[in-house]
Design a protein around this motif. Structure first.
Motif, PDB file in Angstrom:
ATOM      1  N   GLY A  62      -4.558  -6.849  -5.714  1.00  0.00           N
ATOM      2  CA  GLY A  62      -5.480  -5.759  -5.981  1.00  0.00           C
ATOM      3  C   GLY A  62      -6.264  -5.992  -7.255  1.00  0.00           C
ATOM      4  O   GLY A  62      -6.097  -7.010  -7.939  1.00  0.00           O
ATOM      5  N   GLU A  91      -9.188  -2.947  -1.623  1.00  0.00           N
ATOM      6  CA  GLU A  91     -10.269  -1.978  -1.803  1.00  0.00           C
ATOM      7  C   GLU A  91     -11.212  -1.964  -0.606  1.00  0.00           C
ATOM      8  O   GLU A  91     -11.558  -3.006  -0.073  1.00  0.00           O
ATOM      9  CB  GLU A  91     -11.079  -2.319  -3.047  1.00  0.00           C
ATOM     10  CG  GLU A  91     -10.314  -2.158  -4.341  1.00  0.00           C
ATOM     11  CD  GLU A  91     -11.199  -2.361  -5.555  1.00  0.00           C
ATOM     12  OE1 GLU A  91     -12.159  -1.576  -5.720  1.00  0.00           O
ATOM     13  OE2 GLU A  91     -10.927  -3.293  -6.319  1.00  0.00           O
ATOM     14  N   HIS A 116      -5.635   1.149  -3.084  1.00  0.00           N
ATOM     15  CA  HIS A 116      -6.516   1.438  -4.203  1.00  0.00           C
ATOM     16  C   HIS A 116      -6.597   2.918  -4.578  1.00  0.00           C
ATOM     17  O   HIS A 116      -6.500   3.251  -5.742  1.00  0.00           O
ATOM     18  CB  HIS A 116      -7.916   0.878  -3.960  1.00  0.00           C
ATOM     19  CG  HIS A 116      -8.800   0.939  -5.153  1.00  0.00           C
ATOM     20  ND1 HIS A 116      -8.496   0.300  -6.342  1.00  0.00           N
ATOM     21  CD2 HIS A 116      -9.986   1.580  -5.359  1.00  0.00           C
ATOM     22  CE1 HIS A 116      -9.468   0.535  -7.224  1.00  0.00           C
ATOM     23  NE2 HIS A 116     -10.369   1.309  -6.662  1.00  0.00           N
TER      24      HIS A 116
END
Length: 177
Positions: A62, A91, A116
């Protein structure tokens, strides 16, 4: 009949948001065939633990993951269960228009797993792709509770999605080999 059970988690942010994986996550691993983490680990030790405990594991990095996490994990992961095509990414952008953007970005995918936002999400795109975000088992942000998802695939069909509340119980001591 084939049946697969998946544990979906994301945004663990260990040790910034929690000292380790909550007991509920460790217990859920024992119930499933596959563990999926959609990024924002922060520490490599959590990756080591999940790889060690999981019967099968898929993960991505991430925006808060750097160094060794980016070396060991892809930005996008893909896998198949009974001809059902999955993709995992951290994301997906703003909630508005997410389904249409996902259709364009992942035209050959049946189920898109993402993270996210720390917000559990279960929706269907215009072309029929399922979009799933398990929330976070360690950082509820503005949500009423921490969460994870248990997903069931039966005979190539995503048959069940369960959002589970995760208590902030960190008494499960687990370590990687």
């Amino acid at each position: 009949m084939t049946r697969h059970t998946l544990l979906l988690i994301s945004d663990t942010h260990i040790p910034a948001r929690a000292p380790r994986l909550p007991r509920a996550v460790v217990e859920a691993i024992a119930e499933v065939d596959l563990v999926v983490h959609a990024g924002d680990w922060v520490d490599v030790a959590t990756l080591d633990v999940l790889e060690h405990l999981s019967p099968r594991f898929v993960g991505v990095y991430g925006n808060n993951d750097h160094g060794e996490l980016r070396e060991r994990l892809p930005e996008v992961a893909r896998f198949e269960l009974d001809e059902l095509q999955f993709a995992v990414i951290h994301e997906t952008g703003a909630a508005t228009g997410r389904e249409k953007r996902a259709d364009v970005a992942f035209p050959d995918v049946d189920v898109l797993i993402f993270g996210h936002s720390h917000i559990p999400w279960d929706s269907v795109s215009p072309r029929g792709m399922r979009l799933l975000n398990p929330g976070s088992p360690t950082d509820r942000r503005r949500q009423p509770r921490c969460t994870l998802m248990i997903v069931t695939v039966e005979d190539g069909v995503l048959s069940e999605v369960e959002v589970r509340t995760v208590e902030r119980d960190f008494s499960a001591e687990v370590t990687a080999r």
